[in-house]
Write an enzyme that holds these catalytic residues in place. Structure first.
Site, PDB file in Angstrom:
ATOM      1  N   ALA A 116      33.785   9.663   4.701  1.00 52.40           N
ATOM      2  CA  ALA A 116      33.870   8.466   5.540  1.00 52.40           C
ATOM      3  C   ALA A 116      33.550   7.202   4.752  1.00 52.40           C
ATOM      4  O   ALA A 116      33.823   6.103   5.201  1.00 52.40           O
ATOM      5  CB  ALA A 116      32.893   8.596   6.709  1.00 52.40           C
ATOM      6  N   LYS A 117      32.967   7.357   3.577  1.00 53.84           N
ATOM      7  CA  LYS A 117      32.654   6.254   2.656  1.00 53.84           C
ATOM      8  C   LYS A 117      32.010   5.076   3.373  1.00 53.84           C
ATOM      9  O   LYS A 117      32.396   3.932   3.196  1.00 53.84           O
ATOM     10  CB  LYS A 117      33.913   5.843   1.881  1.00 53.84           C
ATOM     11  CG  LYS A 117      34.447   6.998   1.012  1.00 53.84           C
ATOM     12  CD  LYS A 117      35.567   6.596   0.090  1.00 53.84           C
ATOM     13  CE  LYS A 117      35.977   7.706  -0.848  1.00 53.84           C
ATOM     14  NZ  LYS A 117      36.627   8.862  -0.206  1.00 53.84           N
TER      15      LYS A 117
END
Lengths: 270, 270
Positions: free
Chosen positions: A92-93
């Site tokens: 998901a960074k």
């Protein structure tokens, strides 16, 4: 999942394969589109076909988020379907500060019960440490990524060192090998030996083999440590190995090739 | 929304206030908890009370994501409730490469119809440019943030310059003043004049006034340009100005103070 459990799984399965469920509804076999939740039907078949060969699944949240609320429903169904004992990664960074970072950590660790989430380090310490405060949960911090754009900033020199090296050493000092991993792109095989020299014990999540062209042999020779220390991700090369009614069998065959090769490298290392 | 429409709105409302809907269900007035969707009930009242005073709303997605699927439903309801003519920001700080970045862009620009999304630059060009390819949509790239952790990497020297300066100049070369803005923290008032010197025309989204302690006067004197060029965000200082049945009126009073002060600074600048 804690580190020892992950290491044990790698030893038992003779695999450090992570299968990336970057499932794009426009790329799945057409016969699945009649299902109520086609992306979940696809993921379920891929998980059934690969769960004995891999030690982790990585869900690229962007593909689910772009479908709106039903995409999050599919994501939740998928995470819940992954068998216990397989490490789960929310790719998901995320990266934000303080209480906002805590909200993101709760989102992935608690609301969706992932073992780990990928984290962007640009905002510094107070954007990373909130992800480290959950028992048996992991922040996987971006170090040196596999893409062309890694040259723009990560490979710029900060003093005598590259920015990515500064980032990785600094972030490593905020956590432990029990709650932090790093993303190191497979296309950066020249650098992985160097990174291993200053981070001997951390796990690295390595995307970029298969479709992006990274070499599993190079990565493994330079990156494996006594606990394995690698999770090598293949997404498209596994999940889109076939595109007809035999897609799950084709995915299994692709995963088997990776696992067999990994078993060989692991035999020499751990 | 395009640049000229945003500039016109700033001139008409004599305001560059952005209200941050970082709505935390544990902090809203207790009497709202009986609503079917308490966070939306709160946001609706805040929007009704402030929509003539602000030119933008910023939704911090983390607070919605952590509530799971019902959080995304609340987010969608909130975006749809914001009146046309007010600029909408998804403060989501996404950053990934190529097709994944495009999926994130579609998520916020199309699925939820925001005007803009905040973007993390660590992965470089191919993580930023996919956000620039949508008509009248904006990438708001992290430049120099307001938090303590900005010292860890953003304020490290790359050659003769700070990393944040390298990031902002490089990213600016990939886009235009019509599709890119930057995040510049209000607590960095000493730097905002310097940043304005090398980016004279870009809009800056400035969080950190109010609860985080940034000075509106300093930011405005150093950051305003002939088109305004600033969106100054206040979250907690507006939305949690009160905590009882008069919370919306208290929020309005807080927003009015900001707007009145902004009107004064704008009078001198544009």
């Amino acid at each position: 999942m804690n580190r020892q459990e992950l290491v044990n799984t790698i030893r038992e399965k003779k695999s450090y394969l992570c299968v990336g469920l970057d499932t794009d509804i426009s790329k799945i076999p057409k016969h699945l589109l009649s299902h109520a939740d086609p992306v979940f039907a696809f993921n379920k078949a891929i998980i059934d076909a690969t769960k004995d060969l891999c030690v982790a699944y990585k869900i690229n949240t962007a593909f689910y988020e772009s479908l709106g609320i039903r995409g999050w429903e599919t994501l939740q169904r998928t995470v819940e379907y992954i068998p216990k004992g397989i490490f789960t990664i929310a790719d998901a960074k995320r990266g934000d500060i303080g209480n906002t970072a805590t909200q993101y950590a709760k989102t992935f660790y608690e609301t969706y019960a992932f073992d780990s989430v990928t984290v962007a380090p640009y905002m510094g310490k107070d954007s990373v440490t909130p992800f480290l405060e959950f028992n048996q949960k992991w922040a996987i911090v971006l170090g040196l990524t596999s893409n062309e754009g890694s040259k723009d900033f990560q490979l710029q020199k900060v003093g005598n060192t590259y920015l990515y090296e500064k980032v990785m050493k600094t972030c490593a000092s905020w956590g432990t090998v029990e709650n932090m991993m790093f993303v190191v792109g497979a296309t950066q095989a020249d650098s992985i030996g160097h990174i291993r020299s200053f981070l001997p014990d951390h796990f690295f999540l390595v995307p970029g083999v298969g479709a992006q062209g990274g070499s599993l042999k190079d990565i493994s020779e330079k990156g494996l440590n006594k606990d394995g220390g690698l999770l090598v991700n293949a997404s498209r090369a596994v999940i889109y190995a076939g595109n007809d009614e035999n897609f799950a069998e084709d995915a299994r065959n692709s995963a088997m090739k990776y696992q067999a090769e990994m078993g060989m490298y692991l035999g020499n290392a751990i």
